[in-house]
Write an enzyme that holds these catalytic residues in place. Structure first.
Site, PDB file in Angstrom:
ATOM      1  N   ALA A  31       0.866  -1.191   0.000  1.00  0.00           N
ATOM      2  CA  ALA A  31       0.000   0.000   0.000  1.00  0.00           C
ATOM      3  C   ALA A  31       0.903   1.242   0.000  1.00  0.00           C
ATOM      4  CB  ALA A  31      -0.956   0.002   1.184  1.00  0.00           C
ATOM      5  N   HIS A  33       3.032   4.628  -0.573  1.00  0.00           N
ATOM      6  CA  HIS A  33       2.661   6.037  -0.774  1.00  0.00           C
ATOM      7  C   HIS A  33       3.942   6.857  -0.868  1.00  0.00           C
ATOM      8  CE1 HIS A  33       3.630   6.261   3.464  1.00  0.00           C
ATOM      9  NE2 HIS A  33       2.717   5.329   3.731  1.00  0.00           N
ATOM     10  N   HIS A  36       6.816   6.024   1.522  1.00  0.00           N
ATOM     11  CA  HIS A  36       7.662   4.887   1.118  1.00  0.00           C
ATOM     12  C   HIS A  36       8.585   5.298  -0.030  1.00  0.00           C
ATOM     13  CE1 HIS A  36       4.099   2.531   2.735  1.00  0.00           C
ATOM     14  NE2 HIS A  36       5.103   2.023   3.409  1.00  0.00           N
ATOM     15  N   GLU A 147      10.226   8.125  10.100  1.00  0.00           N
ATOM     16  CA  GLU A 147      10.035   8.677  11.449  1.00  0.00           C
ATOM     17  C   GLU A 147       8.563   8.761  11.828  1.00  0.00           C
ATOM     18  OE1 GLU A 147      12.164  12.386  11.485  1.00  0.00           O
ATOM     19  OE2 GLU A 147      13.986  11.376  12.213  1.00  0.00           O
ATOM     20  N   ASP A 149       6.581   6.357  12.100  1.00  0.00           N
ATOM     21  CA  ASP A 149       6.439   5.275  13.085  1.00  0.00           C
ATOM     22  C   ASP A 149       7.649   5.336  14.011  1.00  0.00           C
ATOM     23  OD1 ASP A 149       4.041   3.920  12.001  1.00  0.00           O
ATOM     24  OD2 ASP A 149       5.306   3.768  10.236  1.00  0.00           O
TER      25      ASP A 149
END
Ligand code: PAF
Length: 264
Positions: A31, A33, A36, A147, A149
């Site tokens: 998924a 975005h 990423h 960052e 997460d």
């Protein structure tokens, strides 16, 4: 041409062929975005071989409904990785990564008692366990994490240190929409109206004087707030809107005022 590896035996052979070249690694759950994409672009720029993985890791979901509805967009993800110049993508099935089930597990120690650790039982344990497996498989010189997460990133950094994993853990800044909303795979589950409103998390984190004030602002706006807390000189929030749980964090005092020049 990008190679896609579903079999870990075949990937292991390819890994041998990569040998001592600098490999960079971006583990993902798909998924993909813009967040990423920024990790992959940096990985591509800093390494001779760019490796990514796509695996929706069941052991890090404490709620089976959350796992079921996690967005899966494999064809689109592979096309994006190819456009970004990735050399190799690992797309293993669960039985490849957990050949004996969820048998050995990595504990995240005291990090488990706060924020995501406290609110999502088993989450950090699942992340640490899969990241340990993936870091071993990739054998990379550097691995890239966002960052957004931050607690996960912190736990991975500490785990890599404690287990002497020779991969450098590289932290990459959160990518945001113009509204301030942090890019996240879960944003795909938000309605248009909820996506606009979700930017209030970033605004509350950056404008409130205290964590308690940010929490009250979000609650007043209709969010169900799990927590707003300060750790590591950052302010963190997790809140649910329209049935979608979102997390974000910002540095506290990111732009310290320069000291006034000493009068002569
Ligand atoms: O951040 C993620 O996408 C996942 O937690 C990770 C690091 C790929 C492990 O499954």
């Amino acid at each position: 041409m990008m190679r896609v590896w579903r079999s870990l035996d075949q990937w292991t052979e390819r890994r041998r062929a990569i040998g001592g070249q600098d490999a960079g690694f971006v583990p993902t759950m798909g998924a993909l975005h813009r967040g990423h994409a920024s990790l992959v672009e940096r990985c591509r720029a800093e390494n001779q071989v760019a490796v990514a993985s796509i695996f929706v890791n069941p052991s890090q979901f404490n709620d089976p409904r959350d796992l079921d509805r996690y967005p899966r967009t494999l064809d689109r993800d592979l096309a994006l990785l190819e456009r970004l110049g990735v050399d190799d993508v690992l797309v293993p099935a669960a039985h490849e990564l957990y050949p004996n089930g969820y048998r050995f597990r990595i504990e995240a120690g005291c990090l488990t008692s706060v924020m995501e650790g406290a609110h999502r039982p088993g989450f950090l344990q699942g992340v640490m366990t899969i990241v340990m497996k993936l870091l071993h498989l990739a054998g990379a010189r550097r691995a890239y994490f966002g960052e957004k997460d931050f607690q996960q990133l912190q736990a991975i950094r500490e785990m890599a240190g404690d287990f002497f994993i020779p991969t450098e853990i590289v932290a990459c800044p959160t990518v945001r929409a113009a509204s301030g909303l942090a890019e996240s795979s879960r944003n795909a589950l938000l309605s248009d109206t909820a996506r606009e409103k979700a930017a209030l998390i970033f605004h509350a984190l950056t404008t409130a004087a205290t964590a308690a004030e940010a929490s009250a602002t979000l609650a007043a706006e209709g969010f169900t707030v799990d927590y707003v807390e300060d750790h590591w000189d950052r302010r963190f929030a997790a809140a649910t809107l329209g049935g979608v749980r979102l997390i974000d964090n910002v540095p506290l005092n990111p732009h310290p005022q320069p000291l006034s020049p000493t009068p002569i």
